[in-house]
Scaffold this motif. Structure first.
Motif, PDB file in Angstrom:
ATOM      1  N   LEU A   1      -3.036   5.805   0.405  1.00 49.95           N
ATOM      2  CA  LEU A   1      -1.820   6.336  -0.204  1.00 49.95           C
ATOM      3  C   LEU A   1      -2.038   6.523  -1.705  1.00 49.95           C
ATOM      4  CD1 LEU A   1       0.843   4.143   1.624  1.00 49.95           C
ATOM      5  CD2 LEU A   1       0.244   6.532   2.107  1.00 49.95           C
ATOM      6  N   PRO A   2      -1.486   7.583  -2.293  1.00 52.73           N
ATOM      7  CA  PRO A   2      -1.762   7.871  -3.707  1.00 52.73           C
ATOM      8  C   PRO A   2      -1.221   6.831  -4.687  1.00 52.73           C
ATOM      9  CG  PRO A   2      -0.104   9.376  -2.830  1.00 52.73           C
ATOM     10  CD  PRO A   2      -0.627   8.586  -1.671  1.00 52.73           C
ATOM     11  N   ASN A   3      -0.205   6.099  -4.323  1.00 55.99           N
ATOM     12  CA  ASN A   3       0.389   5.122  -5.244  1.00 55.99           C
ATOM     13  C   ASN A   3      -0.012   3.688  -4.926  1.00 55.99           C
ATOM     14  OD1 ASN A   3       1.673   7.354  -6.232  1.00 55.99           O
ATOM     15  ND2 ASN A   3       3.631   6.330  -6.476  1.00 55.99           N
ATOM     16  N   VAL A   4      -1.108   3.500  -4.214  1.00 60.29           N
ATOM     17  CA  VAL A   4      -1.534   2.150  -3.841  1.00 60.29           C
ATOM     18  C   VAL A   4      -2.967   1.916  -4.312  1.00 60.29           C
ATOM     19  CG1 VAL A   4      -1.979   0.563  -1.924  1.00 60.29           C
ATOM     20  CG2 VAL A   4      -0.009   2.094  -1.837  1.00 60.29           C
ATOM     21  N   ALA A   5      -3.179   0.774  -4.945  1.00 64.27           N
ATOM     22  CA  ALA A   5      -4.520   0.354  -5.349  1.00 64.27           C
ATOM     23  C   ALA A   5      -4.779  -1.016  -4.734  1.00 64.27           C
ATOM     24  CB  ALA A   5      -4.626   0.265  -6.867  1.00 64.27           C
ATOM     25  N   VAL A   6      -5.991  -1.236  -4.271  1.00 61.32           N
ATOM     26  CA  VAL A   6      -6.369  -2.517  -3.682  1.00 61.32           C
ATOM     27  C   VAL A   6      -7.451  -3.130  -4.558  1.00 61.32           C
ATOM     28  CG1 VAL A   6      -7.310  -3.683  -1.661  1.00 61.32           C
ATOM     29  CG2 VAL A   6      -5.826  -1.694  -1.361  1.00 61.32           C
ATOM     30  N   LEU A   7      -7.208  -4.350  -5.010  1.00 56.96           N
ATOM     31  CA  LEU A   7      -8.166  -5.058  -5.851  1.00 56.96           C
ATOM     32  C   LEU A   7      -8.389  -6.461  -5.310  1.00 56.96           C
ATOM     33  CD1 LEU A   7      -6.867  -4.291  -9.457  1.00 56.96           C
ATOM     34  CD2 LEU A   7      -8.869  -3.300  -8.358  1.00 56.96           C
ATOM     35  N   MET A   8      -9.611  -6.933  -5.415  1.00 59.63           N
ATOM     36  CA  MET A   8      -9.862  -8.344  -5.145  1.00 59.63           C
ATOM     37  C   MET A   8      -9.474  -9.110  -6.403  1.00 59.63           C
ATOM     38  SD  MET A   8     -13.364  -8.380  -2.943  1.00 59.63           S
ATOM     39  CE  MET A   8     -14.255  -7.209  -3.942  1.00 59.63           C
ATOM     40  N   GLN A   9      -9.070 -10.334  -6.252  1.00 60.56           N
ATOM     41  CA  GLN A   9      -8.598 -11.125  -7.382  1.00 60.56           C
ATOM     42  C   GLN A   9      -9.640 -11.193  -8.489  1.00 60.56           C
ATOM     43  OE1 GLN A   9      -7.040 -14.932  -6.326  1.00 60.56           O
ATOM     44  NE2 GLN A   9      -6.377 -15.385  -8.368  1.00 60.56           N
ATOM     45  N   ASP A  10     -10.914 -11.297  -8.153  1.00 62.10           N
ATOM     46  CA  ASP A  10     -11.971 -11.337  -9.162  1.00 62.10           C
ATOM     47  C   ASP A  10     -12.010 -10.044  -9.972  1.00 62.10           C
ATOM     48  OD1 ASP A  10     -12.662 -13.855  -8.275  1.00 62.10           O
ATOM     49  OD2 ASP A  10     -14.297 -13.127  -7.004  1.00 62.10           O
ATOM     50  N   GLN A  11     -11.814  -8.905  -9.310  1.00 59.99           N
ATOM     51  CA  GLN A  11     -11.788  -7.622 -10.010  1.00 59.99           C
ATOM     52  C   GLN A  11     -10.616  -7.566 -10.979  1.00 59.99           C
ATOM     53  OE1 GLN A  11     -11.588  -5.265  -6.403  1.00 59.99           O
ATOM     54  NE2 GLN A  11     -13.484  -4.232  -6.988  1.00 59.99           N
TER      55      GLN A  11
END
Length: 139
Positions: free
Chosen positions: A111-121
């Motif tokens: 989805l264009p308004n969603v970003a997924v990051l790992m906590q370390d990132q």
């Protein structure tokens, strides 16, 4: 905190809602976000039910949510619920350290308004960008 009563110094900041149902990132990630001069944390919640109410009341620019039970439904409902002319918020999903794959997350990450990051990132990204101020304690 009432979103409509933000101090003048916070009016031009990116408004954040922190949703941490699993209790794994609000203290460290939340502290980093609060310390950044460009951000104003308008609300913090530890339940999906409260998150829906806070998102509707505060209309944040960015919602930072930990991946947990109910996160996927919350993200879909939040993005679908902004049909009243307000821009959709950016939703940043923070994955717990050590998690690299989650069933159902791939469709959200497209989805264009969603970003997924790992906590370390997330931890490494914020200190690099923009000025910061000493961390404040949440009330």
């Amino acid at each position: 905190m009432n979103a409509h009563a933000l101090p003048a110094s916070q009016q031009h900041r990116t408004r954040l809602l922190l949703v941490d149902t699993e209790g794994f990132f609000v203290d460290d990630v939340g502290g980093t976000l609060r310390a950044h001069e460009g951000f104003a944390v308008v609300a913090v919640t530890r339940s999906i039910e409260d998150a829906h109410e806070c998102a509707a009341r505060h209309t944040p620019d960015v919602i930072v949510i930990g991946w947990g039970e109910g996160s996927r439904a919350f993200v879909h409902a939040t993005l679908a619920g902004r049909s009243d002319g307000q821009p959709e918020p950016l939703v940043v999903i923070v994955l717990r350290r050590g998690i690299t794959s989650v069933p159902g997350l791939t469709s959200l990450s497209l989805l264009p308004n969603v970003a997924v990051l790992m906590q370390d990132q997330f931890d490494r990204l914020l200190p690099r960008h923009g000025p910061s101020k000493p961390a404040e304690r949440a009330h």
